[in-house]
Enzyme design. Sequence first.
Site, mmCIF file in Angstrom:
data_model
loop_
_atom_site.group_PDB
_atom_site.id
_atom_site.type_symbol
_atom_site.label_atom_id
_atom_site.label_comp_id
_atom_site.label_asym_id
_atom_site.label_seq_id
_atom_site.Cartn_x
_atom_site.Cartn_y
_atom_site.Cartn_z
ATOM 1 N N SER A 77 1.848 2.516 4.693
ATOM 2 C CA SER A 77 1.867 1.113 4.283
ATOM 3 C C SER A 77 2.907 0.970 3.196
ATOM 4 O O SER A 77 3.255 1.949 2.511
ATOM 5 C CB SER A 77 0.494 0.710 3.744
ATOM 6 O OG SER A 77 0.542 -0.535 3.078
ATOM 7 N N TYR B 238 -6.603 1.454 -2.525
ATOM 8 C CA TYR B 238 -5.823 1.488 -1.276
ATOM 9 C C TYR B 238 -4.429 2.050 -1.537
ATOM 10 O O TYR B 238 -3.918 2.858 -0.763
ATOM 11 C CB TYR B 238 -5.741 0.081 -0.701
ATOM 12 C CG TYR B 238 -5.025 -0.017 0.627
ATOM 13 C CD1 TYR B 238 -5.497 0.675 1.744
ATOM 14 C CD2 TYR B 238 -3.897 -0.816 0.762
ATOM 15 C CE1 TYR B 238 -4.848 0.576 2.965
ATOM 16 C CE2 TYR B 238 -3.249 -0.931 1.983
ATOM 17 C CZ TYR B 238 -3.728 -0.224 3.081
ATOM 18 O OH TYR B 238 -3.074 -0.318 4.292
#
Length: 258
Positions: A143, A156
Site C-alpha cells: 500500500s 495499518y
Amino acid sequence: MATAAPPAASRIAVVTGASSGIGAATARQLAAAGYRVVLTARRKDRIEALAEEITKAGHHATAYTLDVTDRAAVDEFATAFKTIGVLVNNAGGALGADPVASSDPADWRQMYETNVIGTLNLTQALLPKLIASGDGTVVVVSSTAGHGTYEGGGGYVAAKHGAHVLAETLRLEIVGQPVRVIEIAPGMVKTDEFALTRFSGDKEKAEKVYQGVAEPLTADDVAETITWAVTRPAHVNVDLLVLRPRAQASNTKVHREA
C-alpha cells in the site's frame, strides 16, 4: 473442510485474499491471462462461487479455504504442489483509524498478523515451489501506507511498512534464484469491503473516505497492474510500482470536489 488443491502443473498462480476486492479481480485477470488460479481465503462460499464463475468463462480455477495466519494449514496447503509459477500475497486489510495514543493493540496485532505474518507464511511455504518452477514470481500487494505515514493510520501503516520491508529484503536475499519479487503499492482504492471493514461496518464512515473523490482506483485497476507486472518477460522485475488515482497526490493530499 478445505477443498482439495489441484495437482501440480505449470503456470499455477496462487492468490490469497481472493474472496473479494483486489484478490478476486486479480484471480479473474490472471485466469484470463492463461494461469491456473488457486483462490485462497477464509470465506469458502465466496471463493467457490468465484472459482465456478472463472471455470464457466472457460478458464481454470480451484478454491482452497485457508487462513494465511495459520502456519500449520499453510504448510499443509503447500504440500499439494511440486511447482507454482506465481504467488500473489494479497490478504490483508485495515482495522480502525484511531490515534496511536488511543488505538486498540488487538487491532494492531491482527493487522500485523494478516499483512506481514500471513505474507511470510505463504512465501516461506511456497518459495521452494517457486524456485523449482525455474521462473517464479512473488507479488506483495502492499500500500502507499507502506511508504508514508498519515494520522489515524498508525497500525495499518506499521503493518504495510512491514510488508514493504519483507519484499525488499527477500529480493536481496534470493537474488540469483529464478524468482522475481514484485511489490504493488496502491493508494486510494474503492472496493465493497475495505473501508467498511476498517470502520466495523459503519457505512457512513466508510463513505466519507471517498467523499468528493471523482474516480478512486478500482479493484480492476490494481488487478490489471498486477497482471501486467507478472506477465513481463522473465528477466524484467518490477521492483516497486506505486499507483494512485489522479485525485490523490499523497496519503494526505486528496482533491475532493464539492
